[in-house]
Every structure is written in C-alpha cells, then in structure tokens.
Design a protein around this motif. Structure first.
Motif, short mmCIF file in Angstrom:
data_model
loop_
_atom_site.label_atom_id
_atom_site.label_comp_id
_atom_site.label_asym_id
_atom_site.label_seq_id
_atom_site.Cartn_x
_atom_site.Cartn_y
_atom_site.Cartn_z
N ASP A 1 0.82 -1.22 0.00
CA ASP A 1 0.00 0.00 0.00
C ASP A 1 0.85 1.26 0.00
O ASP A 1 0.37 2.34 -0.34
CB ASP A 1 -0.95 -0.01 1.20
N ARG B 1 -4.35 6.57 -1.88
CA ARG B 1 -5.42 6.28 -0.92
C ARG B 1 -6.74 6.10 -1.66
O ARG B 1 -7.03 6.79 -2.63
CB ARG B 1 -5.53 7.42 0.09
N ASN B 2 -7.55 5.14 -1.20
CA ASN B 2 -8.88 4.95 -1.75
C ASN B 2 -9.71 6.22 -1.54
O ASN B 2 -9.67 6.83 -0.48
CB ASN B 2 -9.55 3.75 -1.08
N TYR B 3 -10.48 6.60 -2.57
CA TYR B 3 -11.24 7.85 -2.52
C TYR B 3 -12.17 7.91 -1.32
O TYR B 3 -12.34 8.97 -0.70
CB TYR B 3 -12.02 8.02 -3.82
N LYS C 1 -5.03 4.18 6.19
CA LYS C 1 -4.96 3.71 4.82
C LYS C 1 -5.06 2.18 4.80
O LYS C 1 -4.40 1.49 5.58
CB LYS C 1 -3.63 4.15 4.20
#
Length: 657
Positions: free
Chosen positions: A274, A279-281, A289
C-alpha cells in the motif's frame, strides 16, 4: 449415483495426402489421448531425387545433448514421435554418400516437422552442412495450432504470473467468466472456463505432459503450472488428430520444462504494498490507509545428472496476498436497534438540492383485524416505536450487524434516509504454494523415460465481500490441494515400430467451511435444540447483509493409462492405441445447514392502507419482533460419480510423393 453412458463414435480426420482415420470410443465422458511432444519425420533422397533406403538418421537435442538414433525404411521414410520441444540437429549417413547435417530444426509441442533430406555422392567422412531452416508451416497436421513458446511465456507481462492467461491471446479463444483477469485469484475454475471457436467449455481438453489435466467431475484445472515450470503450450482447434478423442471445441496442450546439459537456475521475488498506492477515494483521514500486502517469490533449477543422458528440473513458487476491499452498505441505525423507527423515511433529492421526504409507517401485526371483503387492517405503532421487548434471538444475532459510521455527503438522500451508512474496510487473504519436479532419462539408444510430479495448494478466506465485520459470519475458508504425477516410457523397438506408454494420476481435495462450522451456534444464540447445530443460522429479508453459512468437501481422483504404437510401413505412418481413464468424484456440501429464517416487510405493513398514506412496513422491524414468515434448512447434499473411459483410436498418415 452412478452414470453409465456408452457411446460409439466413428470420426474421419483429413490429413496430408490420402489418409484414413478411424476412432472407436466406448466412453463415459470425453477422452483425450495425445502426443506428449512433437513429431519429426522425413524422407531421404539422393541428388537426383531417388530415395535412399535404410539411411541412418541421428537426431540430437541441442539443449540437452540427447541423441535419438533411427534408420529409414526401404522407401527412405522415417518418423520419430514424442520428442521434447526444442532445437534439434539432424545427421543423415549412408555408405557411398557424404554425411548431411541439418541444423536449425525447431520442434514445438503438438507440431509435426517433415524434412526433405538430400545426400550427395562422396565419402562418409565428408559432411555437407545445411544452414537453411526448414519451412515452419506444419503440412502434416490438419489442426489449427497456435504455439506459445518459452520466450513469450518468460517475457510477456502476466498478472499473478499466470501462464494460462496467454491462452486468451490466441485466435478464437475467449473467457466465459465476466471480468476474468486471469490472475492469482482463481483456483482453476475460471481458467478452464473458456470457449475455443465458439464451443462450450465442457467440450475442451486441457493436457499436461500428454495426460489429462482437468478434474472431469468439476471441469476445473488440476494443476495450473507456474511460469518457470512451463516449456511451452499449444492451443489446438479445427480438425484434430484421432489421438485427441472427440471434442467439439479445442485442446490446450502444455509441456513442463526439463533439465539441460548445463545447470541453469532462477530466483525471483515480486512485491506490492500500500506504500506504493494512492489512498482509496472513500477512505478519508483519520481512517487509516487500507493495508495491501502481496509477495510472490520462488525459484527454478535444472541441469544434468549424467551428461547427455539424465536430467532434473524443479520449481517452487509461493504467493501471500492480503487485499483491502472497501464496502459501502446499509445497516440499522442505533435507534432502530432499540425499536425506534421514528426516523424511518425515504428521500428523493433533485439536482437543485431540494428533497422530498416520505415517512415509512410500521404497523403492529398483533392488531390485525378483518374489515370485510377478505381485507384486513392494522394499527400503527405510536410514534413509530416498538415498545415491546426485542426478540431474544434477534437481539443476540443483532450483535453481528455493525454500527453505522459513514455519511455519503455527495448524496443528500442517503444522509436523510440513513442509507449507505456503513463503510467497512475489509480484507481478502489468499496464499498459494506450488512445486513441480521432473526427471528425464535416456535409458538406451532405443528407450527413454521421464517422470513428473506437481503439487498445488491454494487457500482463500473469501473476505471482503460484505460490510459485516465479524469473521464468524463473513469468512469461508477454502483450501484446495491438488497433486498430479505422470511417468512415460518411449521404446523404439525397431526402425518400423515405436511404443509409447504413460501412466498418470490427478488427485484434488477441496474443503470449504465457515468459521462457525460445528460450533453449536444456533443453541448459543437461543434457538431450540431441534435446529441443526452445524453453522450460524442464515437470516434473510430483513434488509441486512446475509451471513456466510456454507460448508462441504469435494474430492476428485483421475487415474489414466495410455499406450500408443507407431508403425511405419512404406509410405504409411500408422498410429493406434488405447486410452483408459477413471474419473471419480465425490461432493458433500450444505448451504444453510442451521436453517434459513426469512422476514418480510409485509409483517409490519398495513394490508389495506388508506389511499395516499405512503409506504408501510420494514423488514428489520419484522426481524426485531422475531416474526418469521418461514424457516428452511438445506438437506446435506451428497453426490458421487464414477465414469470409466476407454478410447481406442487408429490413424494412417499416407504420404504421397
């Protein structure tokens, strides 16, 4: 349950020149006997074009140094089947002629290379070297062959280093699995679910080292070899040789790597993390994260045990995979978990930002009254609140529904109606371990043997598919163990007669179960002792995510015996043989062994609502009361299958000058 379906099939196959092929099959399923490698054949002529009978032909594998020594027949014709794919050189010798050396002969799996070799008058101590390569077009085979070579396998990018993903790049092949990425997520079911030239997947074959590589009971792959274990593979379609049995589709024929006369090895490692990803929206600070961990590593080593005679090859690979999955869904609000449905509404918002809010009224099923004409009515709960005590079993199960923690501010309707109010960052964990070992031995100038063993273990916890968070009700542990072995012996009895014998077996054991299996959870939750205790009960109709409740085991065993004889007589090259298989499978599984309890919003709705009164009833309110519309338990399903396959085949390739 046993199935007995004898068939008889007579299938003509068109080959070069005049040919006759007859296939007689007695089967309980599809049979596939096949060439384990490539076939090298040819005719020896003198400078004037006359045939040179009984010439000596020495075929040498450039990579391994293995030599195959044969003689042409009275018409100058020779054939050598089941040669391992690679680079070859061919020497032709006869008294009164110079030696001819043909270099650059490339033999691929499933191919048939036909050479026209010429001898010039002179002493045998003299050598004429032919540097031009022979035509690459296979004129002796009526099938459509697409070969994926070692260089392509080694250098093309592959998601999860999955060799069979390259099958989808060959003409006429497409996947029947939507959004199939052919990566490391599949244990073999999606990889084998392909269509070749529009055929159904069940009529395709998949071979590894000349033996069946499919669990016929399920249609899944037995072994999916790693990149470093595969020498090459070919996708066959069209008019197939009689050796491939009967199929309306095609065949994927793979060959594992063997050792060479030099020691070669590789070691590799790949990593994703990661730290390398954005980062995921939807996952905003201060939420951490999501964690991504993916490591794939392994190595291969091959070399000689006895130079030019005996070789070894081994490969091991493993991956560990932890993938974050972001799920957004709807869970009961804190008030609804206490029986307070006063904020239960639907909302519709326009682009301008104005919203229309409509309350949802819940009714007390205990106040149901007939009003005539076969109609009924109920009284609503005061304030839309259920004041009676919550059903104790519903309360115990309710602990497995997580609390709301998210507001989708992009959509005001979600905020008003408390929908899509849960964001869960779940994870899916998988790992795979695979090993392949191979031994090749040129026993004598007339006999050769090879043996190969493959081991494959795949685990998947099936996480990340729900907004639920407790592993007890969200995970299912899938553990697949497959083993495959083959031993093959080739005996050149004379220049006219060759025998090939193979003994192979595949064994797959697939076990799957939720963590709640055999934990006695129905009784722990307060259900009566009559309820089966295998797994957590299934709840449906209350508007919440379902639980994971399946469990079972599947075992498949596929032994196979193949014997193929090649007979050369004049210009005839005849191949005939037998292929015997036992396809034995057992399947035991249950979907909802502890019963499934169904709830309906109709239990808390008004059967005859006044005109314009708005929507009524709620599934979670019915669940809160413990009113069950129906309950069902799946019967433990057991299925057994034993299919015997006996395939007899014969084929004559008559070469016409």
């Amino acid at each position: 349950m046993k199935r007995f379906t004898p068939r008889s099939i007579w299938n003509p196959v068109r080959l070069k020149g005049s040919s006759l092929a007859v296939v007689a099959v007695m089967a309980f399923g599809a049979a596939h006997a096949q060439d384990v490698g490539g076939t090298l054949s040819g005719t020896v002529h003198d400078a004037q074009g006359a045939v040179v009978p009984n010439a000596r032909i020495v075929i040498r594998n450039v990579d391994t140094g293995v030599v195959t020594d044969v003689n042409g027949n009275g018409l100058g014709v020779f054939t050598v089947p089941s040669l391992h794919g690679g680079n070859y050189e061919v020497r032709v010798q006869h008294e009164g002629f110079k030696e001819t050396l043909q270099r650059g002969v490339v033999l691929q799996i499933g191919s048939s290379v036909n050479l026209d070799l010429k001898l010039d008058l002179g002493g045998i101590s003299e050598t004429v070297e032919v540097s031009a390569e022979p035509p690459s077009m296979d004129l002796d085979n009526g099938a459509i062959n697409t070969v994926v070579e070692r260089k392509q396998i080694d250098e093309l990018p592959l998601n999860g280093r999955n060799t069979l993903a390259l099958v989808l790049l060959t003409p006429g092949v497409r996947s029947l699995v939507p959004n199939n990425q052919s990566g490391f997520a599949d244990r073999g079911s999606a990889l084998s679910n392909i269509s070749i030239n529009g055929s159904p997947s069940g009529m395709n074959g998949n071979l590894l080292d000349g033996a069946n590589n499919l669990q016929v009971y399920t249609g899944e792959l037995a072994i999916n070899p790693t990149v470093d274990a595969v020498q090459e593979f070919v996708v066959l379609s069209g008019t197939l040789s009689a050796e491939y049995g009967f199929t309306s589709g095609g065949v994927v024929n793979m060959s594992t790597r063997s050792g060479t006369d030099q020691i070669h090895g590789t070691a590799y490692g790949f990593v994703r993390n990661d730290a390398f990803d954005a980062r995921n929206y939807f996952v905003r600070p201060p939420t951490a994260k999501p964690v991504l961990r993916y490591q794939q590593f392994g190595g291969a080593l091959g070399g000689p045990i006895r130079h030019d005679r005996m070789f070894y090859f081994g490969n091991y690979e493993q991956f560990n995979y932890n993938q974050p999955v972001v799920q957004i869904g709807t869970v009961p609000t804190a008030a609804e978990k206490q029986g307070d449905f006063s904020n239960l509404v639907t909302a519709t918002c326009a682009a301008s930002g104005s919203c229309t809010v409509t309350p949802i009224t819940i009714y007390n099923p205990a106040t149901t009254q007939a009003i005539g004409g076969g109609k009924y009515t109920r009284q609503p709960y005061q304030g839309n609140k259920i004041l009676t005590a919550e059903d104790p079993v519903a309360k115990a199960i309710q602990a497995y529904y997580p609390d709301e923690n998210y507001q989708n501010t992009v959509n005001p309707a979600d905020v008003i109606s408390h929908t899509n109010n849960r964001l869960t960052v779940a994870s899916n964990k998988r790992w795979m371990r695979q090993a392949t070992g191979r031994w090749d031995d040129k026993l004598t100038n007339k006999q050769s043997i090879f043996a190969r063993y493959s081991y494959y273990n795949f685990f998947n916890d099936n996480g990340g598919t729900s907004i639920l968070t407790d592993p007890l009700v969200t995970l299912r542990y899938d553990n697949t163990l497959s083993q495959s072995a083959i031993i093959a012996h080739t005996y050149t009895i004379s220049s006219h007669l060759i025998n090939e014998f193979r003994l192979a077996v595949n064994r797959t054991y697939f076990q799957f179960a939720t963590p709640s299996y055999n934990g006695g959870w129905p009784q722990k939750l307060g259900l009566p002792s009559i309820v089966p205790l295998q797994t957590f009960p299934q709840i449906s109709g209350n508007g919440e995510p379902s639980f994971q409740t399946t469990a079972g085991v599947r075992a498949v065993t596929n032994p196979q015996v193949i014997d193929i004889v090649t007979l050369l007589h004049g210009k005839h090259s005849m191949r005939f043989g037998v292929d015997w298989q036992l396809d034995r499978g057992n399947n035991f599984q249950t979907f909802n062994p502890a019963s499934q309890y169904n709830f309906s919003s109709g239990l808390t709705s008004n059967p005859t609502p006044p005109v314009g009164s708005g929507p009524t009833g709620n599934g979670f309110a019915s669940y809160y009361l413990g009113d069950v519309t129906s309950a069902s338990a799946s019967v433990n399903g057991y299925e057994a299958e034993r299919n015997y396959i006996i395939s007899f085949f014969a084929q004559d390739d008559w070469k016409v000058s």
